[in-house]
Design a protein around this motif. Structure first.
Motif, mmCIF file in Angstrom:
data_model
loop_
_atom_site.group_PDB
_atom_site.id
_atom_site.type_symbol
_atom_site.label_atom_id
_atom_site.label_comp_id
_atom_site.label_asym_id
_atom_site.label_seq_id
_atom_site.Cartn_x
_atom_site.Cartn_y
_atom_site.Cartn_z
ATOM 1 N N VAL A 86 0.641 -1.121 0.002
ATOM 2 C CA VAL A 86 0.101 -0.136 0.035
ATOM 3 C C VAL A 86 0.922 1.332 -0.011
ATOM 4 C CG1 VAL A 86 -1.789 1.509 1.056
ATOM 5 C CG2 VAL A 86 -1.852 -1.193 0.969
ATOM 6 N N VAL A 87 0.695 2.395 -0.897
ATOM 7 C CA VAL A 87 1.290 3.449 -1.117
ATOM 8 C C VAL A 87 0.598 4.430 -0.346
ATOM 9 C CG1 VAL A 87 2.763 4.850 -2.670
ATOM 10 C CG2 VAL A 87 2.181 2.588 -3.291
ATOM 11 N N ASN A 88 1.370 5.354 0.545
ATOM 12 C CA ASN A 88 0.663 6.333 1.442
ATOM 13 C C ASN A 88 1.169 7.899 0.912
ATOM 14 O OD1 ASN A 88 -0.684 4.618 3.745
ATOM 15 N ND2 ASN A 88 1.166 3.482 3.088
ATOM 16 N N PRO A 89 0.377 8.863 1.053
ATOM 17 C CA PRO A 89 1.147 10.131 0.845
ATOM 18 C C PRO A 89 1.475 10.455 2.256
ATOM 19 C CG PRO A 89 -1.314 10.132 1.229
ATOM 20 C CD PRO A 89 -0.983 8.531 1.038
ATOM 21 N N ASN A 90 2.619 11.109 2.091
ATOM 22 C CA ASN A 90 3.700 11.534 3.353
ATOM 23 C C ASN A 90 2.949 12.661 4.003
ATOM 24 O OD1 ASN A 90 4.990 11.959 5.611
ATOM 25 N ND2 ASN A 90 6.949 12.086 4.370
ATOM 26 N N GLY A 91 1.916 12.558 4.864
ATOM 27 C CA GLY A 91 1.353 13.546 5.464
ATOM 28 C C GLY A 91 2.103 14.725 6.368
ATOM 29 N N ARG A 92 3.467 14.259 6.593
ATOM 30 C CA ARG A 92 4.276 15.159 7.247
ATOM 31 C C ARG A 92 5.048 16.131 6.204
ATOM 32 N NH1 ARG A 92 4.094 13.584 12.245
ATOM 33 N NH2 ARG A 92 5.542 15.344 12.891
ATOM 34 N N ILE A 93 4.648 16.046 5.081
ATOM 35 C CA ILE A 93 4.869 17.160 4.041
ATOM 36 C C ILE A 93 3.771 17.946 4.051
ATOM 37 C CG2 ILE A 93 5.571 17.384 1.451
ATOM 38 C CD1 ILE A 93 7.707 16.149 3.244
ATOM 39 N N ALA A 94 4.009 19.180 4.423
ATOM 40 C CA ALA A 94 2.803 20.310 4.689
ATOM 41 C C ALA A 94 2.974 21.414 4.185
ATOM 42 C CB ALA A 94 2.567 20.114 6.331
ATOM 43 N N CYS A 95 2.019 22.126 4.251
ATOM 44 C CA CYS A 95 1.842 23.597 3.855
ATOM 45 C C CYS A 95 1.143 24.202 5.023
ATOM 46 C CB CYS A 95 1.080 23.654 2.382
ATOM 47 S SG CYS A 95 1.994 23.351 0.988
ATOM 48 N N LEU A 96 1.485 25.667 5.180
ATOM 49 C CA LEU A 96 0.767 26.408 5.960
ATOM 50 C C LEU A 96 -0.511 26.907 5.298
ATOM 51 C CD1 LEU A 96 3.919 28.157 7.399
ATOM 52 C CD2 LEU A 96 2.128 26.913 9.005
ATOM 53 N N ALA A 97 -1.654 27.410 6.189
ATOM 54 C CA ALA A 97 -2.699 27.894 5.613
ATOM 55 C C ALA A 97 -3.207 29.039 6.550
ATOM 56 C CB ALA A 97 -3.867 26.773 5.358
ATOM 57 N N VAL A 98 -3.377 30.157 6.014
ATOM 58 C CA VAL A 98 -3.493 31.343 6.312
ATOM 59 C C VAL A 98 -5.014 31.967 6.139
ATOM 60 C CG1 VAL A 98 -2.887 33.649 7.098
ATOM 61 C CG2 VAL A 98 -1.300 31.905 6.634
ATOM 62 N N HIS A 99 -5.940 32.200 7.132
ATOM 63 C CA HIS A 99 -7.041 32.721 6.654
ATOM 64 C C HIS A 99 -7.541 34.009 7.579
ATOM 65 C CE1 HIS A 99 -11.827 32.354 6.782
ATOM 66 N NE2 HIS A 99 -11.451 32.949 5.929
ATOM 67 N N PRO A 100 -7.111 35.353 7.171
ATOM 68 C CA PRO A 100 -7.452 36.360 7.641
ATOM 69 C C PRO A 100 -9.175 36.710 7.538
ATOM 70 C CG PRO A 100 -5.738 36.825 6.061
ATOM 71 C CD PRO A 100 -6.491 35.598 5.994
ATOM 72 N N ASP A 101 -9.543 37.347 8.839
ATOM 73 C CA ASP A 101 -11.172 37.337 8.535
ATOM 74 C C ASP A 101 -11.424 38.761 9.281
ATOM 75 O OD1 ASP A 101 -13.624 37.339 7.633
ATOM 76 O OD2 ASP A 101 -14.148 35.346 7.931
ATOM 77 N N LEU A 102 -12.706 39.303 9.417
ATOM 78 C CA LEU A 102 -12.928 40.378 10.271
ATOM 79 C C LEU A 102 -12.368 40.609 11.587
ATOM 80 C CD1 LEU A 102 -16.763 40.944 8.714
ATOM 81 C CD2 LEU A 102 -14.415 41.799 7.734
ATOM 82 N N ASP A 103 -12.571 39.425 12.347
ATOM 83 C CA ASP A 103 -12.172 39.595 13.823
ATOM 84 C C ASP A 103 -11.048 38.565 14.119
ATOM 85 O OD1 ASP A 103 -13.717 37.323 13.331
ATOM 86 O OD2 ASP A 103 -15.038 37.620 14.848
ATOM 87 N N ALA A 104 -10.490 38.036 13.171
ATOM 88 C CA ALA A 104 -9.622 36.948 13.676
ATOM 89 C C ALA A 104 -8.641 36.665 12.497
ATOM 90 C CB ALA A 104 -10.248 35.706 14.192
ATOM 91 N N VAL A 105 -7.511 35.791 12.866
ATOM 92 C CA VAL A 105 -6.573 35.248 11.689
ATOM 93 C C VAL A 105 -6.449 33.860 12.163
ATOM 94 C CG1 VAL A 105 -4.324 35.151 10.721
ATOM 95 C CG2 VAL A 105 -5.460 37.418 11.414
ATOM 96 N N VAL A 106 -6.695 32.828 11.261
ATOM 97 C CA VAL A 106 -6.406 31.605 11.693
ATOM 98 C C VAL A 106 -5.426 30.942 10.704
ATOM 99 C CG1 VAL A 106 -7.558 29.271 11.358
ATOM 100 C CG2 VAL A 106 -9.088 31.132 11.985
ATOM 101 N N VAL A 107 -4.357 30.060 11.348
ATOM 102 C CA VAL A 107 -3.653 29.478 10.721
ATOM 103 C C VAL A 107 -3.555 28.059 11.024
ATOM 104 C CG1 VAL A 107 -0.957 29.428 10.266
ATOM 105 C CG2 VAL A 107 -1.920 31.476 10.660
ATOM 106 N N GLY A 108 -3.407 27.204 9.733
ATOM 107 C CA GLY A 108 -3.508 25.836 10.021
ATOM 108 C C GLY A 108 -2.314 25.210 9.454
ATOM 109 N N LEU A 109 -1.948 24.115 9.677
ATOM 110 C CA LEU A 109 -0.808 23.156 9.195
ATOM 111 C C LEU A 109 -1.338 21.949 8.872
ATOM 112 C CD1 LEU A 109 2.327 23.055 8.864
ATOM 113 C CD2 LEU A 109 2.557 21.872 11.086
ATOM 114 N N VAL A 110 -1.234 21.885 7.390
ATOM 115 C CA VAL A 110 -2.028 20.818 6.606
ATOM 116 C C VAL A 110 -1.034 19.880 5.826
ATOM 117 C CG1 VAL A 110 -4.004 20.128 5.208
ATOM 118 C CG2 VAL A 110 -4.047 22.482 6.591
ATOM 119 N N GLY A 111 -1.015 18.764 6.041
ATOM 120 C CA GLY A 111 -0.109 17.736 5.511
ATOM 121 C C GLY A 111 -0.906 17.093 4.155
#
Length: 401
Positions: A86-111
């Motif tokens: 079984v071949v698996n994607p390596n979820g430890r290769i990741a991108c940051l995700a940034v979502h600025p909005d009216l009352d907050a900023v959200v940042v995620g780390l997504v593999g």
């Protein structure tokens, strides 16, 4: 800098090619299949790509050497002969995700594969400036990287409520944020230390739903998202995002819903996001705010004043959806944010009103559904757009990351 809502290839992986000169294309095909559809046996990759077993073995081996995939043993039992690894994607290769909005900023780390390692939300005292958003994002990104030290970050995606220009990702106008001509992608890239792309938040959400949610498998889709920032939209045709000449395609919140409607901040009257909005619903509920889960329950309460406003908004939304169906001929219309809450209260009313306002020959068979992904919707979509260069060419980008 490209805006990757108009990706270098369709979101679907496609078929492989056995010509040696197209090795990079084949690597891209395999990695995309794994990132979008999850772990698969080598035998299944062989069937899906049309490549032979030895070619698949060589491609998987190269991707594994680049730390983009790893193999595990097949589940035991029930097979004749040696089971396919079984071949698996390596979820430890990741991108940051940034979502600025009216009352907050959200940042995620997504593999790879949509794996959300972590997510931080920082509320702001008021609407953040672009500079404040960058500074907050940099701090949260540092915190996420510290928490997940074994994760390798290869890019960043920014999604926000506003107009984002292709190909450079310039935020030309984010009316609710008060931002004009902000080179946000470049500033984030410098602050985060990785390549960055920027897009409209509704387009990011649509990408997430197409890859990991209710839109999976759809090639022609209209997505509408409602929030306190207004209504955003995205259109996919043949698996590609409708970008337009400058990347503004799909700005459905500013299509005309009612010529006699109220003034919109864009300067026109009767725009969809002016006539359908969360603020009148909250006012009818006697509330100033409500989180998404709470809003679902409040709208379903059946209070008479709330019902009147609900039905008005559903009818306006239905007329707009009928126009979008006529214009884009989608197989699926997805509703996210508070539009999903609105839909869930009375889905049959909305579907009936759409049928009544539509050209039957075009609208017949079009599905209208609520988006599946919830709080992680935008950050997963932003990360998927940031992954696009890696998926398009695993060799050059994985070597340079």
């Amino acid at each position: 800098m490209r805006n990757l809502t108009d990706p270098p290839r369709p979101l679907a992986a496609g078929l492989g090619n056995s010509n040696d000169q197209t090795r990079r294309h084949n690597l891209s095909t395999i990695l995309t299949l794994l990132a979008q559809d999850g772990a698969q046996p080598r035998a299944q990759l062989t069937r899906r790509t049309g490549l032979n077993r030895s070619t698949i073995a060589a491609l998987v081996s190269e991707l594994a050497e680049r730390d983009l995939v790893f193999e595990t043993a097949a589940p035991g039992g029930g097979t004749v002969g040696r089971p396919s690894p079984v071949v698996n994607p390596n979820g430890r290769i990741a991108c940051l995700a940034v979502h600025p909005d009216l009352d907050a900023v959200v940042v995620g780390l997504v593999g790879l594969g949509g794996l959300v390692h972590g997510r931080i939300r920082r509320e702001t005292a008021g609407v953040p400036t672009a500079e404040q958003a960058v500074a907050l994002a940099a701090g949260m990104a540092t915190e996420l990287r510290r928490r997940h030290a074994g994760v390798r970050v290869v890019g960043a995606g920014i999604a926000l409520p506003g107009l984002v220009r292709s190909p450079d990702g310039l935020v030309t106008f984010a009316p609710h944020l008060g931002w004009h001509d902000e080179p946000l992608a470049d500033r984030m890239a410098e602050a985060l230390g990785v390549p960055a792309v920027a897009t409209n938040d509704a387009k990011a959400a649509a990408v997430a739903e197409l890859i990991h949610g209710a839109g999976k498998g759809a090639r022609n889709l209209v997505y509408l998202n409602g929030s306190r920032s207004g209504i955003g939209g995205a259109v996919f045709t043949g698996g590609r995002a409708l970008g337009g000449a400058a990347g503004y395609g799909g700005e459905l919140g500013h299509t005309l819903a009612d010529p006699a409607g109220g003034p919109c901040h864009c300067g026109n009257r009767g725009c969809l996001e002016t006539e359908v909005g969360v603020e009148p619903l909250l006012a009818a509920l006697g509330r100033s705010a409500a989180d998404p889960d709470e809003l679902d329950a409040l709208l379903a309460s059946g209070a008479p004043d709330v019902r009147v406003e609900l039905e008005r908004q559903l009818d306006v939304l239905a007329r707009s959806i009928a126009s979008f169906i006529a214009a884009f001929d989608p197989e699926l219309v997805l509703l996210g944010g508070f539009l999903g809450s609105l839909f869930d209260v009375d889905p049959e009313r909305l579907r009936l009103r759409v049928r009544e306002a539509s050209f039957a020959a075009i609208s017949e068979g079009v599905r209208i559904e609520r988006a599946e992904l919830r709080e992680n919707l935008v950050i997963v979509g932003a990360a998927e757009l940031a992954f696009a260069p890696l998926l398009a060419d695993p060799v050059s980008l994985s070597a340079s990351a």
